[in-house]
Design an enzyme around this catalytic site. Structure first.
Site, PDB file in Angstrom:
ATOM      1  N   HIS A 122      -3.303  -2.897  -8.467  1.00 15.68           N
ATOM      2  CA  HIS A 122      -4.577  -3.496  -8.069  1.00 15.68           C
ATOM      3  C   HIS A 122      -5.531  -3.555  -9.274  1.00 15.68           C
ATOM      4  O   HIS A 122      -6.121  -4.589  -9.568  1.00 15.68           O
ATOM      5  CB  HIS A 122      -5.165  -2.650  -6.933  1.00 15.68           C
ATOM      6  CG  HIS A 122      -6.333  -3.259  -6.241  1.00 15.68           C
ATOM      7  ND1 HIS A 122      -6.856  -2.744  -5.082  1.00 15.68           N
ATOM      8  CD2 HIS A 122      -7.101  -4.337  -6.544  1.00 15.68           C
ATOM      9  CE1 HIS A 122      -7.885  -3.490  -4.701  1.00 15.68           C
ATOM     10  NE2 HIS A 122      -8.058  -4.462  -5.580  1.00 15.68           N
ATOM     11  N   ASP A 173      -6.883   1.737  -8.146  1.00 22.57           N
ATOM     12  CA  ASP A 173      -5.530   2.101  -7.734  1.00 22.57           C
ATOM     13  C   ASP A 173      -4.476   1.223  -8.403  1.00 22.57           C
ATOM     14  O   ASP A 173      -4.773   0.087  -8.751  1.00 22.57           O
ATOM     15  CB  ASP A 173      -5.393   2.051  -6.200  1.00 22.57           C
ATOM     16  CG  ASP A 173      -5.768   0.707  -5.598  1.00 22.57           C
ATOM     17  OD1 ASP A 173      -6.831   0.164  -5.968  1.00 22.57           O
ATOM     18  OD2 ASP A 173      -4.997   0.180  -4.773  1.00 22.57           O
ATOM     19  N   GLU A 183       0.850  -1.198   0.000  1.00 17.54           N
ATOM     20  CA  GLU A 183       0.000   0.000   0.000  1.00 17.54           C
ATOM     21  C   GLU A 183       0.883   1.245   0.000  1.00 17.54           C
ATOM     22  O   GLU A 183       1.819   1.357   0.793  1.00 17.54           O
ATOM     23  CB  GLU A 183      -0.889   0.032   1.254  1.00 17.54           C
ATOM     24  CG  GLU A 183      -2.044  -0.948   1.232  1.00 17.54           C
ATOM     25  CD  GLU A 183      -3.215  -0.488   0.360  1.00 17.54           C
ATOM     26  OE1 GLU A 183      -3.178   0.636  -0.176  1.00 17.54           O
ATOM     27  OE2 GLU A 183      -4.170  -1.275   0.225  1.00 17.54           O
TER      28      GLU A 183
HETATM   29 ZN   LIG Z   1      -5.861  -1.490  -3.840  1.00 17.49          ZN
END
Ligand SMILES: [Zn+2]
Length: 341
Positions: free
Chosen positions: A172, A182, A114
């Site tokens: 993603h 994203d 992330e």
């Molecule tokens: Zn994601």
């Protein structure tokens, strides 16, 4: 002298606990540069499949907020790593051996990273520090498993869903059956690919980094032609004449500056990996002409029509075999590299 009441003792104790919680972070066992700050065990599970892929995410929230969310059982989601935008600090929250919940059906075989920020404001959040930290982490994840680097370079579009077999580092949005977008259109995939390879991060490669020929103004020949075709594929208009002229130099500089590379107009170890595009049967256009023209240099005798059909695939396989590469007929980094030399 003031005696401490029961209440103030409790406050003192609470204060000590708070102090303890921000004390020296534990190191991560999988990736020593990272801080280990585990997710709640209700937000991940064990895995049986081997890790083969990496997934690039955007938090759509703050670094601290994301870490805290993955420690809250209401989340029902997690990621292995979270990276801070301002300085590239890396926190690991789930062991790589466990299955974090970040990319649905593909959780079983991927490591999720992330990145702090928002997809609609990439220039504010996708910092050099974060790109560098993330690329070093991805390089480590692949290298520790002996996986070849197959980083998506964005050539099919930011939201394309290329097959898992083609790329083992994707966003993603680039995995099948996802509803998230994203890391969005502002994630610089060519730059990221170059950084993972160790091209410009200064961190040095890990032995998997390829060495490329240096090509610059005044040079002539097939590798100049390849560069010109690839620039055309990236949308630059220039004449393919196998001569590194001023127009070619300018196009290289523009390409470099739009991909976070030093704009010196010289195509070397940093620029080649950003410039080359994975090319395979069914593809068409200037990148295919680059491949076909190179194959003819090696005596293939095929037509340079920009259409990657069976004859081109056979010629690629023959070329790969002659160079000691696995003959999969797909022109990826290793094959482009052998052609460039
Ligand atoms: Zn994601």
């Amino acid at each position: 002298m003031k005696t401490l009441s029961k209440g103030s003792l409790a406050k003192l104790f609470a204060g000590l606990c708070l102090a303890a919680s921000v004390q020296p972070a534990l190191a991560s066992a999988d990736y020593p540069p990272a801080i280990w700050n585990p997710a709640a065990s209700c937000n991940y599970s064990s895995r049986s499949a081997a890790v083969t892929h990496v997934t690039v995410h955007t938090t759509q929230g703050s670094y601290a907020g994301s870490i805290s969310w993955f420690q809250n059982c209401s989340a029902g989601v997690s990621a292995h790593y979270v990276i801070r935008s301002s300085d590239g600090q890396v926190t690991q929250m789930v062991r790589e051996a466990d299955k974090a919940w970040h990319v649905g059906n593909s959780n079983g075989y991927t490591v999720g990273i992330e990145h702090e920020g928002y997809v609609n404001n990439p220039s504010a959040w996708y910092t050099t520090a974060m790109y560098n930290a993330s690329a070093a982490l991805t390089r480590d994840i692949l290298a520790s498993r002996g996986l070849a680097q197959k980083v998506y370079n964005g050539s099919s579009g930011w939201n394309a869903v290329p097959a898992d077999s083609l790329y083992n580092v994707k966003g993603h949005v680039n995995y099948a059956n996802q509803s998230h977008t994203d890391p969005g259109s502002g994630w610089d995939w060519p730059r990221y690919k170059t950084l993972v390879a160790g091209g410009t991060s200064g961190g040095g490669g890990t032995g998997t980094t390829l060495s490329w020929p240096l090509v610059q103004y005044g040079n002539k020949g097939e590798r100049v032609r390849t560069i010109q075709y690839l620039l055309q594929q990236w949308g630059y208009s220039l004449t393919v004449n196998a001569s590194f002229d001023t127009a070619t130099q300018n196009a290289v500089k523009n390409f470099q500056s739009s991909h976070g590379l030093g704009a010196d107009g010289i195509v070397g170890n940093a620029t080649w990996p950003a410039l080359t595009i994975l090319t395979q049967q069914g593809d068409s256009g200037a990148k295919v002409r680059a491949v076909q023209s190179q194959l003819n240099e090696s005596g293939a005798g095929i037509s340079v029509d920009g259409v990657f059909g069976p004859a081109t695939a056979t010629a690629v396989r023959n070329f790969q075999t002659s160079k000691g590469l696995s003959a999969d007929g797909i022109v990826g980094d290793n094959t482009w590299n052998k052609m460039a030399w």
